[in-house]
Structure formats: C-alpha cells, structure tokens
Motif scaffolding. Sequence first.
Motif, PDB file in Angstrom:
ATOM      1  N   MET A 201       0.843  -1.182   0.000  1.00  0.00           N
ATOM      2  CA  MET A 201       0.000   0.000   0.000  1.00  0.00           C
ATOM      3  C   MET A 201       0.882   1.237   0.000  1.00  0.00           C
ATOM      4  N   ALA A 202       0.380   2.279  -0.520  1.00  0.00           N
ATOM      5  CA  ALA A 202       1.129   3.532  -0.538  1.00  0.00           C
ATOM      6  C   ALA A 202       1.129   4.142   0.860  1.00  0.00           C
TER       7      ALA A 202
ATOM      8  N   LEU B 299       3.953  -3.358  -5.658  1.00  0.00           N
ATOM      9  CA  LEU B 299       4.889  -2.255  -5.443  1.00  0.00           C
ATOM     10  C   LEU B 299       6.138  -2.433  -6.309  1.00  0.00           C
ATOM     11  N   MET B 300       6.599  -3.668  -6.457  1.00  0.00           N
ATOM     12  CA  MET B 300       7.760  -3.932  -7.307  1.00  0.00           C
ATOM     13  C   MET B 300       7.430  -3.649  -8.773  1.00  0.00           C
ATOM     14  N   THR B 301       6.246  -4.018  -9.207  1.00  0.00           N
ATOM     15  CA  THR B 301       5.821  -3.720 -10.572  1.00  0.00           C
ATOM     16  C   THR B 301       5.781  -2.208 -10.804  1.00  0.00           C
TER      17      THR B 301
ATOM     18  N   LYS C 288       3.259   7.196  -7.415  1.00  0.00           N
ATOM     19  CA  LYS C 288       4.717   7.132  -7.430  1.00  0.00           C
ATOM     20  C   LYS C 288       5.295   6.428  -6.208  1.00  0.00           C
ATOM     21  N   CYS C 289       4.509   6.284  -5.154  1.00  0.00           N
ATOM     22  CA  CYS C 289       5.008   5.688  -3.913  1.00  0.00           C
ATOM     23  C   CYS C 289       5.093   4.174  -4.032  1.00  0.00           C
ATOM     24  N   THR C 290       6.302   3.648  -3.819  1.00  0.00           N
ATOM     25  CA  THR C 290       6.508   2.199  -3.791  1.00  0.00           C
ATOM     26  C   THR C 290       6.944   1.741  -2.405  1.00  0.00           C
ATOM     27  N   GLU C 291       6.807   2.620  -1.418  1.00  0.00           N
ATOM     28  CA  GLU C 291       7.310   2.347  -0.064  1.00  0.00           C
ATOM     29  C   GLU C 291       8.793   2.006  -0.109  1.00  0.00           C
TER      30      GLU C 291
END
Length: 82
Positions: A1-2, A72-74, A37-40
């Motif tokens: 999650m962002a 998130l990796m994608t 834009k957030c991928t943690e």
Amino acid sequence: MALMITDDCINCDVCEPECPNNAISQGEEIYEIDPNKCTECVGHYDEPQCQQVCPVDCIPHNPDIVESHDQLMTKFIRLTQK
C-alpha cells in the motif's frame, strides 16, 4: 500500500529529498505523497526512507490504497523504466 502524510506533519522538509521516486511534494498546507509514485521504497531500500527520517511519525500506510509487495515492485519497475 502507498504511504500518506497526516495532518501531524510539521513541514520540516526532511522527507521530500529522501524519496527515491519523487513521490513527496509540498501540498497546500502539508507535504503530500503521490500514491502513483510511492513504492514504499520497494526496489530501492528495505524500509520507507520517509518514515525513517520523519521526526513526528506522521507517515503511516494509506488504508485506502492497499498494494502487495509484488504490486509495489511492478510499480517500481514501471517508474524506473521511464
């Protein structure tokens, strides 16, 4: 999650330069995180860097935007291929 920045933000300016995806920007009143834009920090670091440097602990997960590690990796791959 962002991640998201809550109203507890004191606009200290330390989180914005730490974001490897440039997902953090100054909003009208406080800093904001662009969930697109957030991928943690997945793909860059083991831990979200903004959370690590925030002095008031105002950067929780956004419960409205739930994403798996694979998602998130994608997103990281998509963002870094531009």
